[in-house]
Design an enzyme around this catalytic site. Structure first.
Site, mmCIF file in Angstrom:
data_model
loop_
_atom_site.group_PDB
_atom_site.id
_atom_site.type_symbol
_atom_site.label_atom_id
_atom_site.label_comp_id
_atom_site.label_asym_id
_atom_site.label_seq_id
_atom_site.Cartn_x
_atom_site.Cartn_y
_atom_site.Cartn_z
ATOM 1 N N LYS A 9 24.669 56.864 -62.807
ATOM 2 C CA LYS A 9 24.604 55.435 -62.483
ATOM 3 C C LYS A 9 25.838 54.703 -63.031
ATOM 4 C CE LYS A 9 19.537 55.339 -62.452
ATOM 5 N NZ LYS A 9 18.346 54.593 -62.911
ATOM 6 N N TYR A 49 15.923 52.653 -53.200
ATOM 7 C CA TYR A 49 14.868 52.224 -54.119
ATOM 8 C C TYR A 49 13.704 51.538 -53.392
ATOM 9 C CZ TYR A 49 17.503 53.375 -58.369
ATOM 10 O OH TYR A 49 18.151 54.035 -59.387
ATOM 11 N N ASN A 112 19.725 53.631 -67.638
ATOM 12 C CA ASN A 112 19.288 54.949 -68.135
ATOM 13 C C ASN A 112 20.157 56.087 -67.598
ATOM 14 O OD1 ASN A 112 18.316 54.954 -65.541
ATOM 15 N ND2 ASN A 112 16.211 55.475 -66.073
ATOM 16 N N HIS A 115 20.020 59.194 -62.259
ATOM 17 C CA HIS A 115 18.851 59.245 -61.375
ATOM 18 C C HIS A 115 18.724 60.663 -60.843
ATOM 19 C CE1 HIS A 115 16.056 58.359 -58.100
ATOM 20 N NE2 HIS A 115 16.803 59.185 -57.396
ATOM 21 N N GLU A 126 16.736 61.540 -50.155
ATOM 22 C CA GLU A 126 17.885 60.968 -50.871
ATOM 23 C C GLU A 126 19.194 61.675 -50.513
ATOM 24 O OE1 GLU A 126 15.140 59.370 -54.572
ATOM 25 O OE2 GLU A 126 16.420 61.094 -54.912
HETATM 26 P P1 CMP Z 1 15.378 55.792 -61.528
HETATM 27 O O1 CMP Z 1 14.956 57.188 -61.805
HETATM 28 O O2 CMP Z 1 16.718 55.557 -60.976
HETATM 29 O O3 CMP Z 1 14.307 55.163 -60.508
HETATM 30 C C1 CMP Z 1 13.845 53.846 -60.590
HETATM 31 C C2 CMP Z 1 14.482 53.097 -61.694
HETATM 32 O O4 CMP Z 1 13.883 51.867 -62.018
HETATM 33 C C3 CMP Z 1 14.398 53.884 -62.977
HETATM 34 O O5 CMP Z 1 15.265 54.972 -62.893
HETATM 35 C C4 CMP Z 1 14.745 52.841 -64.023
HETATM 36 O O6 CMP Z 1 16.128 52.787 -64.302
HETATM 37 C C5 CMP Z 1 14.337 51.550 -63.318
HETATM 38 N N1 CMP Z 1 13.263 50.874 -64.034
HETATM 39 C C6 CMP Z 1 12.046 51.344 -64.286
HETATM 40 N N2 CMP Z 1 11.341 50.427 -64.979
HETATM 41 C C7 CMP Z 1 12.156 49.361 -65.166
HETATM 42 C C8 CMP Z 1 12.011 48.109 -65.803
HETATM 43 N N3 CMP Z 1 10.873 47.770 -66.391
HETATM 44 N N4 CMP Z 1 13.062 47.270 -65.789
HETATM 45 C C9 CMP Z 1 14.229 47.619 -65.178
HETATM 46 N N5 CMP Z 1 14.410 48.787 -64.548
HETATM 47 C C10 CMP Z 1 13.396 49.652 -64.543
#
Ligand code: CMP
Length: 143
Positions: A9, A49, A112, A115, A126
């Protein structure tokens, strides 16, 4: 052979973690069969998403994933979908074990680092969203 979609990311790209992340999957024994540094459009972010559309953080999620370049990848190997998820660690870095990517490099759920597809169906969807068929190679035949 199983394939998964993984993406460093914008926070991971800006923190120069592409090499570290690619290296972990290479060393594990998986094969990189597609990769590109790219800027995600608003439309692609909303498609990618789509399942989170009703979540309160959807807008934030789309803003973040379109905020800078990402490194999109297709990896291949036995059980690569589940194993990559283990190597990434829990979605929320506060729950991610040490020695996982999020456990080692991430501190917040929004930023984080990486993905990864969560199922064979998501992987197909995807990979299809991010890669044209000719952008994914089949070099395993050469080895
Ligand atoms: P990802 O695996 O990319 O898929 C969905 C994403 O939503 C997840 O990683 C997180 O980065 C994001 N996400 C999940 N919960 C929250 C939250 N409470 N606030 C912001 N982002 C979130």
């Amino acid at each position: 052979m199983e394939r998964t979609f993984l993406m460093v990311k914008p926070d991971g790209v800006q923190r120069n973690l592409i090499g570290e992340i690619v290296s972990r999957f290479e060393k594990k024994g998986f094969q990189l069969v597609g990769a590109k540094l790219m800027q995600i459009s608003q439309e692609l972010a909303e498609q990618h998403y789509g399942e989170h559309k009703e979540r309160p953080f959807f807008g934030e999620l789309v803003d973040f994933i379109t905020s800078g370049p990402v490194f999109a990848m297709v990896w291949e190997g036995e059980n690569v979908i589940a194993t990559a998820r283990q190597m990434m660690g829990a979605t929320n870095p506060k729950d991610a074990a040490p020695a996982t990517i999020r456990g080692d490099f991430a501190a917040t759920v929004g930023k984080n680092i990486i993905h990864g597809s969560d199922s064979p169906e998501s992987a197909v969807r995807e990979i299809g969203l991010f890669f044209k068929e000719e952008e994914v190679v089949e070099y395993s035949k050469l080895i």
